[in-house]
Scaffold this motif. Structure first.
Motif, PDB file in Angstrom:
ATOM      1  N   GLY A 113       0.964  -1.142   0.047  1.00  0.00           N
ATOM      2  CA  GLY A 113       0.127   0.048   0.104  1.00  0.00           C
ATOM      3  C   GLY A 113       0.897   1.256   0.180  1.00  0.00           C
ATOM      4  N   VAL A 114       0.760   2.137  -0.619  1.00  0.00           N
ATOM      5  CA  VAL A 114       1.149   3.424  -1.049  1.00  0.00           C
ATOM      6  C   VAL A 114       0.499   4.512  -1.175  1.00  0.00           C
ATOM      7  CG1 VAL A 114       3.369   2.116  -2.262  1.00  0.00           C
ATOM      8  CG2 VAL A 114       1.390   3.061  -3.460  1.00  0.00           C
ATOM      9  N   ALA A 115       1.302   5.921  -0.996  1.00  0.00           N
ATOM     10  CA  ALA A 115       0.426   7.215  -1.014  1.00  0.00           C
ATOM     11  C   ALA A 115       0.168   7.530  -2.382  1.00  0.00           C
ATOM     12  CB  ALA A 115       1.281   8.173  -0.218  1.00  0.00           C
ATOM     13  N   ALA A 116       1.308   7.263  -3.411  1.00  0.00           N
ATOM     14  CA  ALA A 116       1.279   7.659  -4.782  1.00  0.00           C
ATOM     15  C   ALA A 116       2.053   6.823  -5.481  1.00  0.00           C
ATOM     16  CB  ALA A 116       1.703   9.052  -4.600  1.00  0.00           C
ATOM     17  N   LEU A 117       1.712   6.874  -6.816  1.00  0.00           N
ATOM     18  CA  LEU A 117       2.489   6.130  -7.915  1.00  0.00           C
ATOM     19  C   LEU A 117       2.996   7.094  -8.935  1.00  0.00           C
ATOM     20  CD1 LEU A 117       0.471   2.730  -7.877  1.00  0.00           C
ATOM     21  CD2 LEU A 117       2.798   3.176  -7.274  1.00  0.00           C
ATOM     22  N   PHE A 118       3.391   6.413  -9.931  1.00  0.00           N
ATOM     23  CA  PHE A 118       4.047   7.320 -11.185  1.00  0.00           C
ATOM     24  C   PHE A 118       3.281   8.298 -11.526  1.00  0.00           C
ATOM     25  CE2 PHE A 118       4.401   7.624 -15.662  1.00  0.00           C
ATOM     26  CZ  PHE A 118       5.860   8.166 -15.841  1.00  0.00           C
ATOM     27  N   HIS A 119       2.153   7.981 -12.024  1.00  0.00           N
ATOM     28  CA  HIS A 119       1.403   8.957 -12.941  1.00  0.00           C
ATOM     29  C   HIS A 119       0.415   9.345 -11.817  1.00  0.00           C
ATOM     30  CE1 HIS A 119      -1.704  10.326 -15.762  1.00  0.00           C
ATOM     31  NE2 HIS A 119      -0.729  10.316 -16.738  1.00  0.00           N
ATOM     32  N   PRO A 120      -0.060  10.917 -11.941  1.00  0.00           N
ATOM     33  CA  PRO A 120      -1.239  11.225 -11.087  1.00  0.00           C
ATOM     34  C   PRO A 120      -2.508  10.557 -11.324  1.00  0.00           C
ATOM     35  CG  PRO A 120       0.139  13.134 -12.129  1.00  0.00           C
ATOM     36  CD  PRO A 120       0.664  11.833 -12.553  1.00  0.00           C
TER      37      PRO A 120
END
Length: 133
Positions: A113-120
């Protein structure tokens, strides 16, 4: 490729998940994180984890085919999910079965689980490792 799955005693057995794979083969295939962008770079499935996972799994399937390997050759996958909740698994598994059917890779896996990835706006990413003779 030869690979043996192991369910160690004392570790919870989870359907559809392999705890240990011992693989032997001379060719290793590493597939970069596949994301829900179309061939123009546009995000597909804004706000919809299932749609985004489906597109990412379709890209993964295309990469496996291009490398001449099958889902059965996959020994490791990592799932990256923005704002993970337990309900996220339903969307991910639904997408995996939609793309792979009965050939869903029975690989070792990790879900992060992450806060954000590569592309908005991107909610999902999957990478994989396959081993073949």
């Amino acid at each position: 490729m030869t690979h043996t799955t192991i369910q160690p005693p004392g570790i919870l057995e989870i359907p559809g998940l392999t705890q240990v794979i011992v693989a032997s083969g001379s060719r290793h295939v590493y597939i970069a994180g596949q994301i829900p962008l179309d061939d123009t770079g546009a995000l597909v499935g804004e706000g919809d984890l299932r749609v985004q996972a489906t597109v990412a799994f379709e890209h993964l399937r295309t990469c496996l085919d291009a490398a001449g390997v099958t889902p059965a050759d996959v020994v490791r996958v990592t799932f990256w999910v923005v704002d993970y909740t337990p309900e996220s698994l339903d969307a991910i598994y639904t997408a995996a079965f939609q793309v792979f059917g009965a050939d869903v890779p029975a690989a070792t896996s990790t879900l992060v689980g992450v806060a954000a990835l590569f592309h908005p706006g991107q909610l999902f990413e999957v990478d994989a490792i396959a081993v073949v003779d």
